[in-house]
Design an enzyme around this catalytic site. Structure first.
Site, PDB file in Angstrom:
ATOM      1  CG  ASP A 171      20.589  17.301  66.274  1.00 37.34           C
ATOM      2  OD1 ASP A 171      19.816  16.479  66.020  1.00 37.34           O
ATOM      3  OD2 ASP A 171      21.228  17.873  65.591  1.00 37.34           O
ATOM      4  CB  SER A 210      11.542  28.533  59.897  1.00 39.82           C
ATOM      5  OG  SER A 210      10.346  28.820  60.432  1.00 39.82           O
ATOM      6  CE  LYS A 238      12.367  29.885  56.036  1.00 45.17           C
ATOM      7  NZ  LYS A 238      13.351  30.065  56.559  1.00 45.17           N
TER       8      LYS A 238
END
Length: 529
Positions: free
Chosen positions: A310, A299, A324
């Site tokens: 990214d 998470s 998650k």
């Protein structure tokens, strides 16, 4: 309040149910009248409870029936929508808040007596002069010993308002004295930054165990301290970190990303999208950053790793993370209990969801670790299954995948030296901790010659201590345990637990990190920059 010392296994991430939480108040588009108005479904449940209360042949605790019903409903939604009973709310809230009011000791209930492992540095008990090994016999005249005394009973007797005092009677074993202490309760931090230190002259290291309300403040302090010591790069260790508050993960990412870079976006049931961007507040935007993850990093940990990956910032090192990508909001149920309900999904800056499928049910979902183990994925990155339909590309052309966790840039297989399942089991069950405690009890003054740094760098676990531990286990488990095939690993675990009981979690982490495979990889990469 006090800490009871336990050690969790490194392998299995059962704690991921904590999930990613959104702080703040509810913000539904519907009014409260619309949300809580009567309807046939609610009336049916209410009527059933009333029938059981008033008409059923035997007396029944309908509170427990309601708890079972709530859990049953949530289990049919997703694995991360969870119910928190009233009796658990205080503990859960304190853990996520990051502090509590107490006397500041770590303890064992050792031979029916509350025994101090060590005090919290600069906490009330430390300032009062209480020492490791002290037995707490009485608190305000009430006894704190006996085989039927539960840990929560002990905790509640020692808790109280901030600045209030508790009178303790202590038995000090090494002087054979009974001593009296008046300890003034205070706010005690539950630290989420386990360790912060320099790996080299220019590379710092920060270990985060969860994302609580206090985590960013701890992290920022550690980051600035490492910068002042010459850190040009930072390693963030998020292994076995189950997550926590979404906003805290965003703040940490913001320290490394340039202004207006997308950190993540969330999408709710109505399709509303909420973007979060980096601000000008970052203090490490030009430094190198390395993030360590494993199969139990979940998470909020994945938010940090995914946002940096990214944006082509830094290097993600380790093994595929948990997977998650759901966001929960905590909602009060009116009786002291609460539900953490999934209200949205989050997506990394390239647009990928890293939530893995839970369509086969919660049991299969939580057992996926064993599938990864059997498939060989934890030893070989080529065994990681990806889907071309979930392929995304970063601004600099790096290919990343959604659908089941963050795949690291640099893969590091499980290190059998560090993750020996027998030793992890013994640590989890408390055998190593109790053995070390009893060894320290023989003569704690033998370690007076060491400070934290000296101990980490110079203390050597003897062969006799390993044999003593072997005998200890064979007496208590009726087993025939021998450590001939992995004595170095046993020595590592024993030294780490001694470090923890004498100097705290930071020393424990440094001991284990001395021969850590992922950190060796980070050092190799950093030398190339």
């Amino acid at each position: 309040m006090i800490f009871r010392k336990t050690y969790l296994p490194i392998i299995i991430g059962a704690a991921v149910a904590v999930g990613v939480l959104i702080g703040g108040k509810l913000n539904f588009s519907d009014t409260s009248d619309r949300l809580f108005t009567s309807n046939s479904k609610k009336e049916k449940l209410n009527r059933l409870i009333d029938y059981i209360d008033y008409e059923y042949v035997d007396d029944v605790n309908t509170d427990s029936i309601v708890d079972v019903t709530v859990n049953g409903i949530l289990q049919n939604l997703d694995p991360h929508s969870v119910y928190i009973p009233k009796e658990d709310m205080e503990r859960v809230s304190e853990n996520m808040k990051g502090d509590f009011v107490g006397i500041g000791v770590h303890f064992y209930t050792y031979k029916d007596t509350v025994t101090v492992i060590r005090t919290v540095d600069d906490g009330p008990s430390d300032k009062a002069g209480i020492l490791g090994g002290d037995r707490i016999i009485l608190a305000d005249g009430d006894s704190l010993f006996g085989k039927y005394l539960e840990d929560m009973d002990i905790i509640h007797r020692l808790k109280g308002p901030v600045n209030s005092k508790v009178s303790l009677k202590i038995f000090r074993k090494d002087t054979n004295q009974f001593l009296d202490f008046d300890v003034e309760r205070d706010v005690i931090p539950i630290k989420s930054v386990d360790a912060s230190y320099m790996l080299t002259n220019t590379l710092g290291y920060i270990k985060i165990n969860r994302f609580a309300e206090s985590t960013f403040k701890e992290f920022k302090k550690a980051l600035l301290d490492l910068k002042s010591k010459g850190a040009k790069g930072i390693t963030i260790d998020l292994r076995d970190n189950p997550g926590g508050f979404l906003g805290v993960a965003e703040q940490i990412v913001d320290e490394f990303l340039e202004d207006e870079k997308l950190i993540l976006f969330t999408k709710n049931k109505s399709g509303n999208i909420d973007n979060t961007y980096a601000t000008k507040n970052g203090d490490f935007e030009n430094g190198e950053v390395y993030v360590l993850i494993n199969e139990n990093s979940a998470s909020a940990s994945e938010i940090v790793a995914g946002a940096l990956q990214d944006n082509d910032k830094g290097t993600i090192v380790g093994r595929r993370s948990y997977g998650k990508g759901l966001v929960q909001r905590e909602m009060d149920l009116g009786d002291g209990s609460a539900v953490r309900l999934t209200v949205s999904r989050y997506y990394t800056p390239t647009g990928r969801s890293i939530q893995r499928s839970y369509s086969a049910g919660n049991k299969d979902y939580y057992d996926e670790y064993y599938e990864r183990l059997e498939s060989g994925e934890l030893l070989d990155s080529a065994k990681i299954i990806v889907a071309d339909s979930l392929k995304f590309t970063t601004p600099k052309g790096k290919v990343v995948y959604g659908g089941g966790g963050i795949i690291p840039d640099v893969f590091v297989p499980i290190d059998s030296n560090m993750e020996n399942e027998t030793l992890l089991f013994l640590e989890q069950r408390g055998f190593i901790s109790y053995f070390i405690f009893e060894e320290l009890e023989k003569d704690r003054h033998l370690f007076d010659v060491y400070n934290k740094r000296d101990f980490i760098d110079n203390y050597i676990v003897s062969d006799d201590l390993v044999l003593g531990f072997q005998d200890y286990l064979n007496v208590r488990t009726a087993a025939n345990i021998t450590f001939v095939s992995y004595p170095d690993e046993v020595k590592l675990f024993l030294k780490a637990i001694i470090a923890d009981q004498l100097f705290g979690k930071g020393a424990y982490t440094e001991v284990f990190n001395k021969d850590d495979a992922m950190l060796r990889e980070v050092l190799k990469i950093s030398e190339q920059h």
